[in-house]
Design an enzyme around this catalytic site. Structure first.
Site, mmCIF file in Angstrom:
data_model
loop_
_atom_site.group_PDB
_atom_site.id
_atom_site.type_symbol
_atom_site.label_atom_id
_atom_site.label_comp_id
_atom_site.label_asym_id
_atom_site.label_seq_id
_atom_site.Cartn_x
_atom_site.Cartn_y
_atom_site.Cartn_z
ATOM 1 N N GLU A 59 0.927 -1.263 0.003
ATOM 2 C CA GLU A 59 0.059 0.058 0.028
ATOM 3 C C GLU A 59 0.866 1.282 -0.031
ATOM 4 O O GLU A 59 0.645 2.181 -0.647
ATOM 5 C CB GLU A 59 -0.944 0.045 1.220
ATOM 6 C CG GLU A 59 -2.069 -1.055 1.106
ATOM 7 C CD GLU A 59 -2.899 -1.083 0.108
ATOM 8 O OE1 GLU A 59 -3.046 -0.016 -0.366
ATOM 9 O OE2 GLU A 59 -3.286 -2.359 -0.350
ATOM 10 N N HIS A 78 2.102 2.114 -3.467
ATOM 11 C CA HIS A 78 1.348 2.839 -4.267
ATOM 12 C C HIS A 78 1.431 4.373 -4.195
ATOM 13 O O HIS A 78 1.333 5.016 -5.125
ATOM 14 C CB HIS A 78 -0.102 2.423 -4.089
ATOM 15 C CG HIS A 78 -0.581 1.206 -4.451
ATOM 16 N ND1 HIS A 78 -0.445 0.765 -5.885
ATOM 17 C CD2 HIS A 78 -1.090 -0.006 -3.896
ATOM 18 C CE1 HIS A 78 -0.680 -0.360 -6.130
ATOM 19 N NE2 HIS A 78 -1.305 -0.967 -4.961
#
Length: 205
Positions: free
Chosen positions: A173, A176
């Site tokens: 995450e 990203h």
């Protein structure tokens, strides 16, 4: 009888003439409506506008290409400041939605998540301060917002039940955000919207 036949001759000629006219009418070429209106793609305005728009679009596209952390060329027309502002807006909305489910930072679960997250941040050498929140929910999810905001749902810990497993999810995450994938998607959406507006100038949607 000859007299009657002579009197009937005009009627026969009229009948033959009517049949000939009917046959000619049925064999006529299909009717074509007279229309001098030029198609829009045949006008000079269309080609001037299309040519100018294509050239300007190509220049704008080339001027907003940049390299991703993996070396891939991509189009981004969203600045880091705009991305951070969008992340701040999403952060406020998330905090308002889960305001009664935010786990206190002093709780063992929150401290555990903080320890794993900071281990990844130090290893990746990502600058800036980070905010980490644990949401008390059965949902098995985690996400990171632009502006270094990490949210972890407590239900995820039942699946990622080791530090290494949780680190794998959080690293994915965080990557990203580090690679600015949200800005890339937003840039593509804005480009498609501009293309739709340009096409709608010539084609009625």
């Amino acid at each position: 009888m000859q007299f009657i036949s002579q009197r009937m001759w005009p009627i026969r000629r009229l009948s033959l003439g009517t049949r000939t006219q009917t046959r000619l009418f049925n064999n006529r070429p299909p009717y074509q409506r007279f229309n001098n209106k030029q198609k829009f793609w045949q006008t000079r305005t269309f080609w001037y506008t299309t040519g100018t728009g294509t050239v300007c679009g190509a220049i704008y596209y080339q001027s907003h290409l940049e390299d991703s952390p993996t070396g891939r060329r991509r189009f981004i027309n969203v600045s880091s400041a705009e991305e951070t502002q969008l992340g701040a807006s999403a952060y406020m909305q998330t905090m308002a939605t889960y305001r009664f489910q935010i786990v206190p930072h002093t709780s063992p679960v929150s401290q555990y998540v903080h320890k794993v997250a900071h281990r990844i941040i130090r290893a990746a050498n990502i600058p800036g301060s980070w905010e980490i929140h644990v949401i008390n929910s059965r949902e098995k999810n985690a996400f990171v917002l632009p502006g270094n905001k990490i949210f972890v749902f407590s239900g995820l810990l039942s699946v990622a039940n080791t530090e290494d497993a949780l680190a794998t999810v959080l690293a994915h995450e965080i990557a990203h955000v580090f690679a600015r994938h949200s800005a890339e998607k937003l840039s593509a959406a804005k480009a498609l919207q501009l293309l739709y507006i340009f096409v709608s100038l010539f084609v009625d949607p």
